[in-house]
Design a protein around this motif. Structure first.
Motif, short mmCIF file in Angstrom:
data_model
loop_
_atom_site.label_atom_id
_atom_site.label_comp_id
_atom_site.label_asym_id
_atom_site.label_seq_id
_atom_site.Cartn_x
_atom_site.Cartn_y
_atom_site.Cartn_z
N GLU A 57 0.95 -1.26 0.03
CA GLU A 57 0.19 0.00 0.11
C GLU A 57 0.97 1.22 -0.06
N ARG A 69 1.30 3.86 -3.10
CA ARG A 69 0.89 5.32 -2.89
C ARG A 69 2.50 6.40 -3.34
N GLU A 124 2.41 8.93 -6.37
CA GLU A 124 2.80 10.40 -5.79
C GLU A 124 4.01 10.66 -6.85
N VAL A 166 -5.43 1.31 -3.25
CA VAL A 166 -4.80 2.42 -3.42
C VAL A 166 -4.76 3.13 -4.64
#
Length: 144
Positions: free
Chosen positions: A48, A52, A56, A91
């Motif tokens: 997860e 992420r 990003e 996610v």
């Protein structure tokens, strides 16, 4: 003509490649590992957190040239273990507008650089293209 994309808000390329390429109407981003740019290394230990961070990094590159996650048309997700697919997906979906998800492929691979659990690459519409042709990625209007 192509232009190299580069931002300090995403990890530096760790080899002979660019973070991404502006190829006119499309942006091609290299696969993004879950490297935290300020640390220069992978910090998250779970799928997860790594998903992420990879996204990003993608978002930072897109925003550096005026694009956004809403302009992503295709993603390729490389997983160290396909059993992580559901957790990655939970996610992943938070980075896109519901109903405007990009096309996607996901694969298990034998290994990823730096022991990463995930790597994500994208193709996106260039914001200049979207602005020139018109349309709204959120509304589902056609661009071409």
């Amino acid at each position: 003509m192509k232009t190299r994309l580069n931002t300090e808000q995403a990890p530096k390329a760790i080899g002979p490649y660019a973070q991404g390429i502006d190829a006119g109407n499309l942006l091609f981003l290299s696969g993004q590992l879950p490297i935290v740019p300020s640390e220069g290394k992978i910090v998250a230990a779970d799928i997860e957190g790594q998903t992420r961070q990879s996204l990003e990094n993608v978002k930072a590159i897109l925003e550096s040239c005026g694009s956004s996650m809403d302009h992503v048309v295709k993603t390729t997700v490389y997983l160290n273990d396909i059993a992580d697919f559901a957790k990655m997906n939970d996610v992943y979906k938070t980075f896109f507008t519901e109903g405007n998800y990009p096309a996607r492929s996901a694969f298990e691979v034998a290994a990823l650089p730096q022991g990463a659990l995930v790597e994500i690459e994208v193709v996106a519409l260039n914001s200049r293209c979207v602005n020139r042709i018109g349309g709204n990625a959120r509304s589902g209007q056609r661009y071409f």
